[in-house]
Design an enzyme around this catalytic site. Structure first.
Site, PDB file in Angstrom:
ATOM      1  N   ASP A   1       0.852  -1.203   0.000  1.00  0.00           N
ATOM      2  CA  ASP A   1       0.000   0.000   0.000  1.00  0.00           C
ATOM      3  C   ASP A   1       0.888   1.253   0.000  1.00  0.00           C
ATOM      4  OD1 ASP A   1       0.821  -0.665   2.685  1.00  0.00           O
ATOM      5  OD2 ASP A   1      -0.527   0.896   3.396  1.00  0.00           O
TER       6      ASP A   1
ATOM      7  N   ASP B   1       1.552 -18.090  -4.048  1.00  0.00           N
ATOM      8  CA  ASP B   1       2.238 -16.973  -4.710  1.00  0.00           C
ATOM      9  C   ASP B   1       1.224 -16.237  -5.572  1.00  0.00           C
ATOM     10  OD1 ASP B   1       3.997 -15.184  -5.765  1.00  0.00           O
ATOM     11  OD2 ASP B   1       4.875 -16.603  -7.203  1.00  0.00           O
TER      12      ASP B   1
ATOM     13  N   GLU C   1       2.257 -10.284   0.805  1.00  0.00           N
ATOM     14  CA  GLU C   1       2.622  -8.870   0.677  1.00  0.00           C
ATOM     15  C   GLU C   1       4.113  -8.749   1.008  1.00  0.00           C
ATOM     16  OE1 GLU C   1      -0.164  -6.261   2.557  1.00  0.00           O
ATOM     17  OE2 GLU C   1       0.864  -4.447   1.891  1.00  0.00           O
TER      18      GLU C   1
END
Ligand code: 9MR
Ligand code: ZN
Length: 570
Positions: free
Chosen positions: A147, A527, A536
């Protein structure tokens, strides 16, 4: 069926080089030409508690010729890997360089970023949440993860890992990383950390309070960062953010003292201001996301560990300046008296950094009584971890319940704890009677084996068969949950990102759907880009891994020209 190896490689002179196989019997090590350079047998079967399978350890430690190899039995072969000197150099440097790709508030240029360029992002001033009409210029820092948020506590922890890795193993940070500041005379790890530290300074208020985070109201869709034009907010001050900020600035003030006095002085002043805030606000000021906001919370139930770290770093900084450190020491003593655990290095629990600060301080400012409390806990935990390493076929310091969101940082943070234990024992060896010194040396060797096992796991010696670092290993994972990678139209992700890794309690929709309940924890991995709870990447998972590779490189380089050059720069 599988032959699981560290896909990056093994040190030539390592007495043991470990793989794990799913079949018993004979194995050979072959070079690219198919010539056999080693033959051996797998060990006894182990019913493994982490992946739920019956597996076999295989040690080819006596293969001591550098080259590129694979292991083979009658039915299958492993991925290829290297045996060589300082084999981790490439992956180590890539994991540090990866942070450059997270820089916010500037353009990534081709000469540093290769194909992974983008225009300057998140350039607008931020709003201050809850303070109508108040705006803040807070450009800079690293995007936290997949993010675009930037958060104080994980930022401080990332810098903490890196500055201590640099302090203890400076020889592992000599290479230039091709970042804009490279060649300015400062180690690139310091250049890169400075990018984050400058941003952190902008989040401090005049009263010493520090905003918990700077993010949009909700996570952006999968667009390039310069296309994310939603307003950003500085969220309310938390005492965890203030204390982590204080600790990190005090640490950095020491670390940059000899390379940039003015910068060090600015950080020292900021640390002191935040310490004052902590004194004036002795009760915890915790953080919860305001209703409706879904960016990272980084919540906590206590700020005692953050305050402990701040007290430790302030004490050392004061002592270095010849100022009175008594009040910091009193703070340290008071929190220690509560029986707080001092062995972790994550964003929730930073107390391990206090242990790191106190126990690697060559002036021994804290005095024997306090040092003993830290030393005792660190060594006790190291023994517990070393014991865990005898209970699974991967020889890792992990139990089934440790595979949580970001389990790869549990793996590497345990490596950090063991590395600290090695430092403590090493420092004590001089002047010990011979038998005790031998015992300490054996203990160091045992810990080091486990640290190696943690790295081997990360780089492919695990049941998933993936190397958990992009670009490193024949079967490196390729689909991190990372907005830039998803949006840039380039097939390969940038190299050097550590995945969060297997998570026994998957938290995202796809993982919940695809991973059957009851799957053994090490197998709970996909994956897939959508799987934010498994795949992440974050700045602090990288920095923790960097500490471990810095340690291992340090050992590999010891005794050579580029070996140990202990600088006591902090
Ligand atoms: O790393 C964090 C992990 O320990 C938590 O379990 C998880 C859920 O709260 O959040 C992780 O942190 C995420 C953060 O909130 C926002 N940026 C991405 C982080 C990694 O997933
Ligand atoms: Zn940005």
């Amino acid at each position: 069926m599988a032959i699981m190896v560290n896909q990056v490689g093994y040190e030539t002179n390592a007495a043991s080089k470990k793989a794990v196989t799913s079949q018993p019997g004979s194995y050979v090590l072959k070079n690219a030409a198919g010539e056999v350079i080693w033959k051996g047998q797998a060990g006894d079967a182990v019913q493994d508690p982490l992946c739920g399978e019956t597996l076999y350890p295989l040690d080819f430690g006596d293969a001591k010729t550098a080259g590129r190899y694979y292991l083979e039995n009658a039915e299958e072969r492993s991925d290829t890997f290297e045996i060589g000197k300082d084999v981790l150099a490439g992956v180590h440097n890539a994991m540090v360089k990866a942070l450059y790709f997270q820089r916010c508030g500037c353009a990534l240029e081709e000469k540093y970023a290769g194909p992974y360029i983008h225009a300057a992002c998140h350039m607008a001033d931020s709003r201050v949440y809850g303070e109508e009409g108040h705006s803040l210029e807070a450009r800079g820092g690293w995007h936290d993860a997949g993010d675009y948020g930037r958060y104080i506590t994980p930022g401080a922890v990332t810098v903490g890992h890196l500055l201590y890795a640099y302090k203890l193993y400076p020889q592992s940070f000599r290479e230039l990383l091709n970042i804009p500041e490279s060649g300015n005379g400062m180690a690139d790890v310091l250049n890169e950390c400075r990018y984050e530290l400058e941003w952190m300074l902008k989040l401090q208020r005049k009263d010493g309070g520090v905003y918990h985070k700077l993010t949009a109201w909700r996570h952006a869709p999968f667009v390039m960062p310069e296309e994310d034009l939603d307003p950003f907010y500085a969220y309310p001050v938390s005492s965890m953010a203030v204390a982590d900020f204080c600790a990190c600035m005090a640490l950095a003030a020491r670390a940059y003292d000899s390379v940039d006095r003015v910068f060090a002085w600015r950080m020292e002043a900021a640390a002191k201001l935040s310490w004052q805030w902590l004194e004036e606000n002795p009760e915890p000021v915790l953080f919860v996301n305001p209703q409706g906001s879904n960016t990272g919370e980084y919540g906590d139930s206590t700020d005692a560990d953050e305050r402990l770290w701040a007290a430790a770093e302030m004490m050392l900084l004061a002592a270095r300046r010849g100022e009175d450190s008594q009040k910091y020491m009193a703070g340290l003593r008071q929190i220690l008296a509560s029986g707080i655990a001092v062995t972790d290095f994550g964003w929730t629990d930073v107390a391990g950094f206090a242990a790191m600060a106190v126990l690697t301080d060559f002036r021994q400012v804290a005095g024997e009584e306090i040092r003993d409390i830290f030393r005792h806990q660190v060594l006790e935990e190291a023994d517990r971890l070393a014991d865990l390493g005898t209970r699974n076929v991967f020889a890792m310091a992990m139990e089934a319940g440790d595979f949580c969101w970001g389990s790869n940082m549990v793996v590497t943070n345990r490596g950090i704890l063991l590395a600290l234990a090695c430092e403590i024992l090493q420092a004590g060896i001089k002047g010990m009677p011979r038998d005790q010194a031998q015992e300490a040396a054996a203990r160091i060797a045992r810990y080091q084996e486990v640290i190696q096992a943690q790295a081997d796991y990360l780089l492919g010696k695990n049941i998933t068969g993936y190397s958990f670092v992009t670009g490193y290993g024949e079967h490196a994972y390729r689909h991190p949950h990372l907005r830039t990678t998803a949006a840039d139209g380039i097939d390969e992700p940038m190299a050097g990102w550590v995945s969060g890794g297997p998570n026994g309690k998957p938290g995202d929709e796809l993982a919940i759907r695809e991973i059957p309940a009851g799957t053994p924890p090490m197998k709970c991995y996909l994956d897939r880009e959508e799987c934010y709870s498994l795949n992440e990447m974050t700045i602090y998972w990288n920095s923790s891994a960097v500490f471990v590779t810095a340690f291992l490189r340090g050992r590999a380089l010891a005794g050579t020209d580029s070996g140990r050059i202990h600088t006591d720069h902090c």
